[in-house]
Design an enzyme around this catalytic site. Structure first.
Site, PDB file in Angstrom:
ATOM      1  N   HIS A   1       0.855  -1.192   0.000  1.00 61.10           N
ATOM      2  CA  HIS A   1       0.000   0.000   0.000  1.00 61.10           C
ATOM      3  C   HIS A   1       0.892   1.243   0.000  1.00 61.10           C
ATOM      4  O   HIS A   1       1.944   1.256   0.634  1.00 61.10           O
ATOM      5  CB  HIS A   1      -0.919  -0.004   1.229  1.00 61.10           C
ATOM      6  CG  HIS A   1      -1.967   1.054   1.129  1.00 61.10           C
ATOM      7  ND1 HIS A   1      -1.698   2.370   1.414  1.00 61.10           N
ATOM      8  CD2 HIS A   1      -3.257   1.007   0.714  1.00 61.10           C
ATOM      9  CE1 HIS A   1      -2.801   3.088   1.197  1.00 61.10           C
ATOM     10  NE2 HIS A   1      -3.753   2.276   0.778  1.00 61.10           N
TER      11      HIS A   1
ATOM     12  N   GLU B   1      -3.957   1.806  -7.509  1.00 60.31           N
ATOM     13  CA  GLU B   1      -4.341   2.949  -6.674  1.00 60.31           C
ATOM     14  C   GLU B   1      -3.438   4.139  -6.990  1.00 60.31           C
ATOM     15  O   GLU B   1      -2.329   4.231  -6.454  1.00 60.31           O
ATOM     16  CB  GLU B   1      -4.167   2.604  -5.194  1.00 60.31           C
ATOM     17  CG  GLU B   1      -5.018   1.457  -4.708  1.00 60.31           C
ATOM     18  CD  GLU B   1      -5.336   1.595  -3.222  1.00 60.31           C
ATOM     19  OE1 GLU B   1      -6.503   1.751  -2.912  1.00 60.31           O
ATOM     20  OE2 GLU B   1      -4.406   1.584  -2.402  1.00 60.31           O
TER      21      GLU B   1
HETATM   22  P1  PGA Z   1      -9.557   5.909   0.123  1.00 58.85           P
HETATM   23  O1  PGA Z   1      -8.355   4.897   0.375  1.00 58.85           O
HETATM   24  O2  PGA Z   1     -10.712   5.098  -0.389  1.00 58.85           O
HETATM   25  O3  PGA Z   1      -9.827   6.544   1.444  1.00 58.85           O
HETATM   26  O4  PGA Z   1      -9.086   6.889  -0.911  1.00 58.85           O
HETATM   27  C1  PGA Z   1      -8.120   3.826  -0.483  1.00 58.85           C
HETATM   28  C2  PGA Z   1      -6.869   3.118  -0.055  1.00 58.85           C
HETATM   29  O5  PGA Z   1      -5.892   3.774   0.318  1.00 58.85           O
HETATM   30  O6  PGA Z   1      -6.809   1.882  -0.058  1.00 58.85           O
END
Ligand code: PGA
Length: 238
Positions: free
Chosen positions: A86, A158
């Site tokens: 992450h 992401e």
């Molecule tokens: P968010 O986070 O939905 O609050 O943008 C997603 C993540 O970091 O997995």
């Protein structure tokens, strides 16, 4: 069926978790949802028969690593999944250096891995997105090809600039990037992996995201913390 991952990050206290579990009780049928709460609450989700994962694992199985948690200890709490890489772990804990090791350790212990990849704003603006994503995939996959397969590794795309900002890429941008990720995995590694989207997924944009056919599911952070809103969100996912 799409996969929905609820990443609580470092949020919620014991009472919040109990209220959460009461609210969702009996309401998550026929949905592929995996919860990633903080470590102290993993067992609670597992005991209630939810699929549960950890937000991270240590790069070693045991030893003198103060503050880390072993994959074996986490498995005893009931995890079957773990997130690896992450962006918050990459930023605060230099996790980019440990991705391949963590994937190996996770897979050797029969976990399913959700591997996060994504570019930052500067990289996005300089049109370096694909270069970054390919590098992150190569770093993660190259040493582990003998143990990775289509059932044990899931990619979460992401964009770092979309996490917690309420900004998301345009539909065509997401469609294009996720298609390219899948194409790269297929051509270079002969892998057909699921690719999730994560970054500011919420009740306001989920219907729009659902029109993008290449998305195989979502990694939801902030919008997973309120149980009722999260239930509404998952009900909009096919
Ligand atoms: P968010 O986070 O939905 O609050 O943008 C997603 C993540 O970091 O997995």
């Amino acid at each position: 069926m799409k996969l929905i991952c609820a990443n609580f990050k470092m949020n919620l206290l014991k009472d919040d978790i109990h209220n959460y579990l009461n609210t969702i009780k009996g309401k998550i049928n026929n949905k592929n949802v995996i919860f990633f709460p903080s470590i102290p609450f993993i067992e609670e989700f597992a005991k209630n028969n939810y699929l549960v994962g950890s937000q991270n694992i240590s790069f070693k199985d045991f030893g003198s690593i103060t503050g880390d948690t072993s994959v074996l200890q986490l498995k005893e709490l009931g995890i079957t999944y773990t997130i690896i890489g992450h962006s918050e772990r990459r930023t605060f804990f230099n996790d980019s250096n440990y991705i391949a090791k963590k994937i190996k350790l996770g897979l050797d212990n029969d976990l399913k891995i959700v591997l996060c990849i994504g570019e930052n704003l500067e990289e996005f603006e300089k049109e370096k997105t694909l270069e970054v994503l390919k590098r992150e995939l190569d770093e993660a996959l190259q040493d582990n090809l003998d143990i990775i397969n289509e059932n044990n590794l899931i990619i979460a795309y992401e964009p770092i600039w979309a996490i917690g900002t309420n900004k998301i890429p345009t539909n065509s941008c997401l469609d294009n990037t996720i298609s390219k990720i899948k194409g790269y995995l297929k051509t270079k590694y002969n892998l057909n992996l699921k690719v999730l989207y994560g970054g500011s997924v919420n009740l306001d944009n989920i219907e729009e995201l659902e029109t993008i056919k290449v998305i195989d599911g979502y990694l939801v952070g902030g919008a997973s913390l309120d149980a009722l809103k999260f239930l509404s969100l998952i009900n909009k996912v096919n």
